[in-house]
Design a protein around this motif. Structure first.
Motif, short mmCIF file in Angstrom:
data_model
loop_
_atom_site.label_atom_id
_atom_site.label_comp_id
_atom_site.label_asym_id
_atom_site.label_seq_id
_atom_site.Cartn_x
_atom_site.Cartn_y
_atom_site.Cartn_z
N ASP A 188 -19.95 -7.04 5.85
CA ASP A 188 -21.10 -7.78 6.36
C ASP A 188 -21.06 -9.22 5.84
N GLN A 189 -19.86 -9.62 5.40
CA GLN A 189 -19.68 -11.02 4.98
C GLN A 189 -18.45 -11.57 5.70
N VAL A 190 -18.72 -12.12 6.86
CA VAL A 190 -17.65 -12.55 7.75
C VAL A 190 -17.69 -14.08 7.89
N ALA A 191 -16.52 -14.69 7.89
CA ALA A 191 -16.42 -16.12 8.21
C ALA A 191 -15.35 -16.26 9.29
N LEU A 192 -15.75 -16.79 10.43
CA LEU A 192 -14.84 -16.82 11.57
C LEU A 192 -14.18 -18.19 11.74
N GLY A 198 -25.21 -11.44 12.63
CA GLY A 198 -25.08 -11.69 11.20
C GLY A 198 -23.67 -11.43 10.70
N GLY A 199 -22.70 -11.35 11.59
CA GLY A 199 -21.32 -11.17 11.16
C GLY A 199 -21.06 -9.83 10.51
N ARG A 200 -21.74 -8.78 10.99
CA ARG A 200 -21.56 -7.45 10.39
C ARG A 200 -20.65 -6.61 11.30
N LYS A 208 -16.58 -9.66 19.74
CA LYS A 208 -17.69 -10.30 20.47
C LYS A 208 -19.01 -10.06 19.74
N ARG A 209 -19.15 -8.84 19.19
CA ARG A 209 -20.41 -8.55 18.48
C ARG A 209 -20.55 -9.39 17.22
N ILE A 210 -19.46 -9.50 16.44
CA ILE A 210 -19.63 -10.28 15.19
C ILE A 210 -19.70 -11.78 15.46
#
Ligand SMILES: N[C@@H](CCC(=O)OP(=O)(O)O)C(=O)O
Length: 531
Positions: free
Chosen positions: A515-519, A358-360, A350-352
């Motif tokens: 810190d580099q997330v793509a959902l 910022g997807g961290r 939920k946070r990311i």
């Protein structure tokens, strides 16, 4: 991906507008299947069509466009060379034939393009060659350098069949062409095949089969089409892989066109017409009605569905997503090979998923680490959640998500269904339920291989503790990320506060595990909704 500017519709469907694409330089990826370059009848290269393709590329380049060719046919050419009429069965034979045939294939292209003064370059790729960001960027730089002055060459890409092993294969050149289109930020991807576009059925056998014109959403097109594989004896792909390619490429902002490879010159017209813009009001219901019943359409609609108008060259065009992913996010999500998985709790997801995060991802949200990876390698993000065991639910692939980058991590993921709760929930006894016989009465788990699919995938395991009998655990892949720490480091810091990283590892390069997330998704699917 250069932008298009809308012009008023001129002599076209009332529902479409043309863009001024021809006024600016475009990058065009052309995918040629084996059936487009080798005649099934004569088992010889289709020299006339290849020549026409060369003329087409010459014309496109004289209009200022850049061209990349993704060409299958290494194995086919190897069969021609070695006079083998049957499809090779063993991997060794296929790899040997690819080595023999690729040489012939590239020699043929070199000599044909030489006649119009164009240099070609051979680029052979495996998934391993774009496994992480540095290698991905390296492939991108090479392709762009080849297409730019002073080289001005046409890269001719194929899978490196001779050395690629199953886990690192793209598998089919439709997928490879979509990855290539993403790599070079293409404007158009042409998937040349032996039919005129995407049909609702097999146009060769089904008189009611109708071609789709404009497709805004690949998932709805998939529902409308009965996907019969219309491959030839030489090719490996079919419409299924073309839809996956379209899904990948349009997510990167690439207009994707299925067109008949017998008439390469038609690509010039499609590029000149530009990418149509179709209002959602006009196109949406049409696709919906297609999904419900093609036969219920009015007869004039059956004639040809959507754009292009009848005088245009026959094709199907998949519109680029209006808000395509950035090149970086797209590559993390679709191109890079995931080396493992971080299992996270729902709170962390939920946070990311909150845009302002910022997807961290902090280590506190990590409940498990699976696989072996180095820093900056791509990894899966998998949410583990407890759900009430009430009704049978999805055991397969969700519709609409691309099926790429599969990696067999599912079995070992099973343990994370059952351990390492950081959220205070009672930890059930550790059972390796995914290794159980799937017919066991204690488990309603789908096959372990399902977890490996590159999509929002669910996997369940049943807990054999009577106190927990109403609950089960579910894994959902929600995205991909680039790891800030290796798998060994991640294992050591999982569940910790960021402030503890330094004392645990002896250093702390980042307070986040990634810190580099793509959902794939911003919310978890209903646990009991089937796909
Ligand atoms: N890389 C292989 C072809 C793989 C492939 O996807 O073939 P096809 O379905 O003809 O596009 C080859 O060159 O023979």
């Amino acid at each position: 991906m250069t932008g298009s500017h809308s012009l008023p519709a001129a002599g076209s469907s009332q529902q479409t507008q043309q863009s001024t694409s021809a006024l600016s330089s475009k990058t065009i990826v052309i995918k040629l299947g084996t059936s487009s370059i080798i005649s099934e009848e004569t088992q010889l290269p289709k020299i006339a069509i290849l020549s026409s393709l060369v003329e087409t590329c010459h014309k496109l380049r004289s209009l200022g466009h850049k061209v990349v060719i993704v060409c299958s046919g290494a194995i086919g050419m190897g069969r021609i060379r070695m006079h083998i009429t049957e499809k090779p069965k063993s991997l060794g034979e296929r790899q040997a034939l690819a080595a023999l045939g690729q040489l012939r294939l590239i020699a043929l292209w070199d000599s044909l393009f030489g006649t119009v003064g164009i240099d070609v370059a051979q680029v052979l790729l495996t998934r391993n060659d774009i496994a992480d960001r540095p290698r991905y960027n390296n492939a991108r730089t090479t392709l762009n350098t080849l297409m730019s002055p002073p080289f001005n060459a046409i890269p001719i890409v194929n899978e490196n069949d001779t050395v690629s092993v199953s886990e690192l294969r793209f598998g089919d050149n439709d997928t490879l062409s979509a990855i290539t289109a993403g790599l070079v930020d293409a404007d158009f991807l042409f998937l040349c095949t032996d039919v005129d576009g995407l049909y609702t059925g097999n146009p060769r056998s089904d008189p009611n089969a109708r071609r789709l014109g404009v497709v805004e959403d690949v998932a709805s097109a998939r529902k409308a089409v009965s996907v019969a594989t219309m491959g030839s004896s030489f090719g490996t792909g079919g419409m299924q892989t073309k839809l996956i390619a379209a899904e990948l490429a349009t997510a990167a902002g690439v207009a994707t066109v299925i067109i008949n490879g017998e008439h390469p010159e038609n690509m010039i017209k499609v590029v000149a017409k530009g990418v149509p813009s179709v209002s959602s009001e006009s196109a949406g219901p049409r696709m919906d009605s297609l999904a419900s019943s093609v036969s219920s359409l009015a007869s004039e609609e059956k004639e040809l569905i959507g754009y292009p108008p009848l005088d245009a060259p026959a094709h199907t065009i998949f519109l680029p997503k209006p808000n395509p992913l950035s090149s970086r996010k797209w590559s993390i999500l679709h191109a890079l090979h995931p080396a493992g998985a971080l299992i996270i709790d729902e709170g962390a997801f939920k946070r990311i998923a909150r845009t302002d995060s910022g997807g961290r991802l902090l280590p506190a949200g990590v409940v498990g680490v699976e696989g072996n990876w180095e820093r900056m390698q791509a990894i899966r993000l998998v949410v583990r959640r407890r759900i009430l065991k009430s009704v049978p639910h999805s055991s397969g692939l969700e519709q609409g998500a691309p099926l790429t980058n599969s990696v067999p991590i599912a079995r070992s993921l099973g343990q994370y269904l059952l351990r390492n709760d950081s959220d205070g929930t009672k930890t059930p006894p550790v059972i390796d339920s995914l290794r159980k016989d799937t017919t066991s009465s204690l488990s309603n788990s789908p096959s372990a291989a399902d977890v490996a699919a590159d999509t929002t995938t669910t996997q369940t395991a049943t807990v054999d503790d009577s106190a927990e009998e109403d609950w089960e655990w579910q894994l959902v892949e929600v995205g991909r990320a680039l790891a800030n720490y290796t798998s060994i480091e991640s294992e050591r810091i999982k569940g910790l506060k960021s402030s503890q990283i330094s004392s645990t590892l002896g250093y702390a390069d980042s307070e986040y595990v990634t810190d580099q997330v793509a959902l794939h998704t911003l919310s978890l699917p209903d646990p009991h909704t089937s796909s």
